[in-house]
Design a protein around this motif. Structure first.
Motif, PDB file in Angstrom:
ATOM      1  N   ALA A   1      37.231  39.014  22.052  1.00  0.00           N
ATOM      2  CA  ALA A   1      36.898  38.838  23.986  1.00  0.00           C
ATOM      3  C   ALA A   1      36.032  38.318  24.458  1.00  0.00           C
ATOM      4  O   ALA A   1      35.495  38.653  25.334  1.00  0.00           O
ATOM      5  CB  ALA A   1      38.317  39.474  24.769  1.00  0.00           C
ATOM      6  N   VAL A   2      35.327  40.546  24.034  1.00  0.00           N
ATOM      7  CA  VAL A   2      34.235  40.406  24.510  1.00  0.00           C
ATOM      8  C   VAL A   2      32.866  39.655  24.038  1.00  0.00           C
ATOM      9  O   VAL A   2      32.340  39.159  24.998  1.00  0.00           O
ATOM     10  CB  VAL A   2      33.932  41.737  24.646  1.00  0.00           C
ATOM     11  CG1 VAL A   2      32.120  42.306  24.726  1.00  0.00           C
ATOM     12  CG2 VAL A   2      35.185  42.893  24.804  1.00  0.00           C
ATOM     13  N   VAL A   3      32.871  39.607  22.831  1.00  0.00           N
ATOM     14  CA  VAL A   3      32.110  38.218  21.932  1.00  0.00           C
ATOM     15  C   VAL A   3      32.564  36.865  23.209  1.00  0.00           C
ATOM     16  O   VAL A   3      30.678  36.224  23.047  1.00  0.00           O
ATOM     17  CB  VAL A   3      32.139  38.821  20.755  1.00  0.00           C
ATOM     18  CG1 VAL A   3      31.995  37.115  19.759  1.00  0.00           C
ATOM     19  CG2 VAL A   3      31.692  40.214  20.143  1.00  0.00           C
ATOM     20  N   ASP A   4      33.625  36.127  23.451  1.00  0.00           N
ATOM     21  CA  ASP A   4      33.722  35.261  23.931  1.00  0.00           C
ATOM     22  C   ASP A   4      32.832  34.681  25.199  1.00  0.00           C
ATOM     23  O   ASP A   4      32.427  34.035  25.421  1.00  0.00           O
ATOM     24  CB  ASP A   4      35.466  34.781  23.983  1.00  0.00           C
ATOM     25  CG  ASP A   4      35.806  34.591  22.153  1.00  0.00           C
ATOM     26  OD1 ASP A   4      34.456  34.070  21.771  1.00  0.00           O
ATOM     27  OD2 ASP A   4      36.898  34.479  21.999  1.00  0.00           O
ATOM     28  N   ILE A   5      32.982  36.412  26.079  1.00  0.00           N
ATOM     29  CA  ILE A   5      32.758  35.787  27.509  1.00  0.00           C
ATOM     30  C   ILE A   5      31.322  36.511  27.066  1.00  0.00           C
ATOM     31  O   ILE A   5      30.739  35.618  28.483  1.00  0.00           O
ATOM     32  CB  ILE A   5      33.571  37.067  27.935  1.00  0.00           C
ATOM     33  CG1 ILE A   5      34.897  36.580  28.865  1.00  0.00           C
ATOM     34  CG2 ILE A   5      32.875  37.266  29.780  1.00  0.00           C
ATOM     35  CD1 ILE A   5      35.969  37.601  28.826  1.00  0.00           C
ATOM     36  N   LEU A   6      30.756  37.379  26.798  1.00  0.00           N
ATOM     37  CA  LEU A   6      29.465  37.342  26.744  1.00  0.00           C
ATOM     38  C   LEU A   6      28.680  36.781  25.921  1.00  0.00           C
ATOM     39  O   LEU A   6      27.284  36.512  26.490  1.00  0.00           O
ATOM     40  CB  LEU A   6      29.011  38.889  27.058  1.00  0.00           C
ATOM     41  CG  LEU A   6      29.963  40.274  27.901  1.00  0.00           C
ATOM     42  CD1 LEU A   6      29.500  41.691  28.197  1.00  0.00           C
ATOM     43  CD2 LEU A   6      29.077  39.521  29.261  1.00  0.00           C
ATOM     44  N   VAL A   7      29.401  37.318  24.883  1.00  0.00           N
ATOM     45  CA  VAL A   7      27.644  36.351  23.855  1.00  0.00           C
ATOM     46  C   VAL A   7      28.110  34.771  23.467  1.00  0.00           C
ATOM     47  O   VAL A   7      26.958  34.011  23.865  1.00  0.00           O
ATOM     48  CB  VAL A   7      28.184  36.374  22.466  1.00  0.00           C
ATOM     49  CG1 VAL A   7      27.279  36.045  21.233  1.00  0.00           C
ATOM     50  CG2 VAL A   7      27.984  38.348  22.369  1.00  0.00           C
TER      51      VAL A   7
ATOM     52  N   HIS B   1      28.036  44.503  31.402  1.00  0.00           N
ATOM     53  CA  HIS B   1      27.095  43.533  31.614  1.00  0.00           C
ATOM     54  C   HIS B   1      26.478  43.248  29.652  1.00  0.00           C
ATOM     55  O   HIS B   1      26.155  42.141  30.159  1.00  0.00           O
ATOM     56  CB  HIS B   1      25.458  43.615  32.359  1.00  0.00           C
ATOM     57  CG  HIS B   1      26.141  43.607  33.475  1.00  0.00           C
ATOM     58  ND1 HIS B   1      26.607  44.718  34.483  1.00  0.00           N
ATOM     59  CD2 HIS B   1      25.822  42.458  34.524  1.00  0.00           C
ATOM     60  CE1 HIS B   1      26.270  44.613  36.006  1.00  0.00           C
ATOM     61  NE2 HIS B   1      25.824  43.247  36.003  1.00  0.00           N
ATOM     62  N   THR B   2      26.770  43.742  28.854  1.00  0.00           N
ATOM     63  CA  THR B   2      26.306  43.795  27.547  1.00  0.00           C
ATOM     64  C   THR B   2      27.394  44.135  26.902  1.00  0.00           C
ATOM     65  O   THR B   2      28.332  44.570  27.449  1.00  0.00           O
ATOM     66  CB  THR B   2      25.025  44.619  26.861  1.00  0.00           C
ATOM     67  OG1 THR B   2      25.254  45.632  27.172  1.00  0.00           O
ATOM     68  CG2 THR B   2      23.840  44.401  27.709  1.00  0.00           C
TER      69      THR B   2
END
Length: 417
Positions: free
Chosen positions: A165-171, A124-125
């Motif tokens: 990818a994590v940054v694009d999706i969650l942030v 979630h983060t």
């Protein structure tokens, strides 16, 4: 019988085309439809997420059956809404629609009912996701949890790509609310297979297999798309493999649907990877696939209205589907820039030069001053049937060359892999 089809793409054009062949159909509506569909039925200016307006239209016109094409109205509970007022509709209820609406829900469902799938973790983060990534080998698959029009799946080859990818999706929220949390999955190697199934809650009846080509470029290169082409049947999906999938995946999935008390009278799409360890589930969809429908429906000999009737009455067990022996191939013609930014309103020409035995299903088209123009990322779906894959491919690509619009993009290797 009056039928309403909900949606506006190539899948819906194919369904309207197929339903038009039913002897019992007297009137076909499609909301909102497209110019190709308008040649077969009446297009209604109601968008797919306007659930109450769709319900009211169906009541006013005394629609006998509604067929839902895209996933959005299903996750919004259109089936529950229609059934509450006595309207017949093909699709799963809102609870069952979570199998597509939430990738984490679907993965948890698979594990709970012993359905083979890849290892996964939920995050979630950004901090949680980056920590969990350390336990995955590269390449790794990172998915936005919610609906992202087929584009929320990122295959990352390097640590930097995974972090981005994590940054694009969650942030950065590039997939909007669909990226409120994400799923990290092990990358499964093998050959993809799509299996669409009719489901009535008591029986799961698989259709002919197909294979989608999701990447934008030849040789499966570039970003994922909603699908750039398909062929059916999938050459790796042998009778032996079909039996294995039925025993290990389809029957346990049906058992789970029953145990979870879902009202699932609709279409289940099972996306499979045929690995060296056997078939594993990549994802569930709860509606007809796009562009899988464009090759599966032209091969179906059985009356589709009859199938739907048996489904609604939970009598699918009495039905045996019949299929044409020919192979079907479909190539998607897309706008330049897709799946990123692309222009619309570009004139389309050459459709009148396509051979009569070629099926051209409209996906993202519109009309501008009586001229057919592009109106989406995936514009047209060109389908042909022939005794062999090579012959079907030749027919498809001969037609593709005759259709022109500025920026036209398509894969040249559909059916080869």
């Amino acid at each position: 019988m009056k039928i309403l089809v909900i949606g506006s793409g190539g899948r819906e054009h194919t369904l309207v085309w197929k339903l038009k062949q039913c002897a019992t159909v007297s009137r076909l509506y499609c909301a909102p439809g497209n110019p190709g569909i308008a040649a077969l039925g009446e297009c209604v200016p109601i968008q797919v997420d306007q659930i109450k307006a769709l319900r009211d239209f169906a009541l006013e016109k005394q629609v006998d059956l509604t067929v839902v094409g895209p996933e959005v109205p299903l996750t919004l509970g259109i089936v529950d809404e229609f059934r509450q007022v006595g309207l017949q509709i093909i699709g799963p209820d809102a609870k069952a629609a979570q199998l597509e609406g939430s990738k984490s829900y679907a993965k948890d469902f698979m594990v709970k009912y012993g359905i083979p799938t890849g290892r996964y973790e939920k995050a979630h983060t950004m901090e949680e996701a980056l920590y969990l990534l350390q336990d995955f080998s590269l390449p790794v698959v990172i998915k936005a949890d919610g609906l992202a029009a087929g584009k929320g799946v990122l295959i990352c080859q390097t640590p930097d790509e995974a972090r981005q990818a994590v940054v694009d999706i969650l942030v950065n929220q590039v997939f909007g609310e669909a990226g409120s949390h994400l799923v990290i999955e092990e990358f499964l190697e093998g050959i993809e297979t799509s299996v669409l199934c009719f489901v009535d809650g008591e029986t799961i009846l698989p259709m002919a297999s197909s294979q989608d080509h999701k990447r934008i470029g030849d040789g499966d290169t570039g970003p994922n798309t909603g699908g750039m082409g398909t062929y059916s049947p999938n050459r790796v999906y042998t009778n032996a493999m079909a039996r294995q999938v039925k025993e290990k995946i389809l029957i346990p999935t049906l058992r789970g649907i029953q145990q979870e008390k879902m009202d699932f009278r609709g279409i289940l799409f099972v996306g499979l990877m045929i690995t060296h360890e056997g078939p594993k589930v990549l994802e569930y969809n709860v509606r007809f696939g796009d562009p899988e429908t464009q090759v599966v429906m032209p091969r179906l000999k059985t009356d589709l209205c009859k199938v739907f009737s048996q489904m609604l009455n939970r009598n699918l067990s009495r039905l045996q589907l019949e299929w044409k022996p020919e192979v079907a191939v479909c190539a998607v013609l897309a706008s330049g820039g897709y799946p990123g930014d692309y222009a619309t309103g570009i004139p389309i020409s050459g459709l009148e030069e396509v051979a009569e035995d070629i099926l051209v299903f409209h996906a993202g088209t519109g009309m501008k001053e009586e001229q057919l123009v592009t109106a989406g990322g995936r514009v047209l779906n060109v389908t042909a049937l022939a005794p062999t894959v090579d012959e079907a491919r030749e027919k498809v690509y001969n037609a593709v060359e005759r259709i022109t619009f500025e920026g036209k993009t398509y894969r040249r290797d559909i059916g080869l892999t």
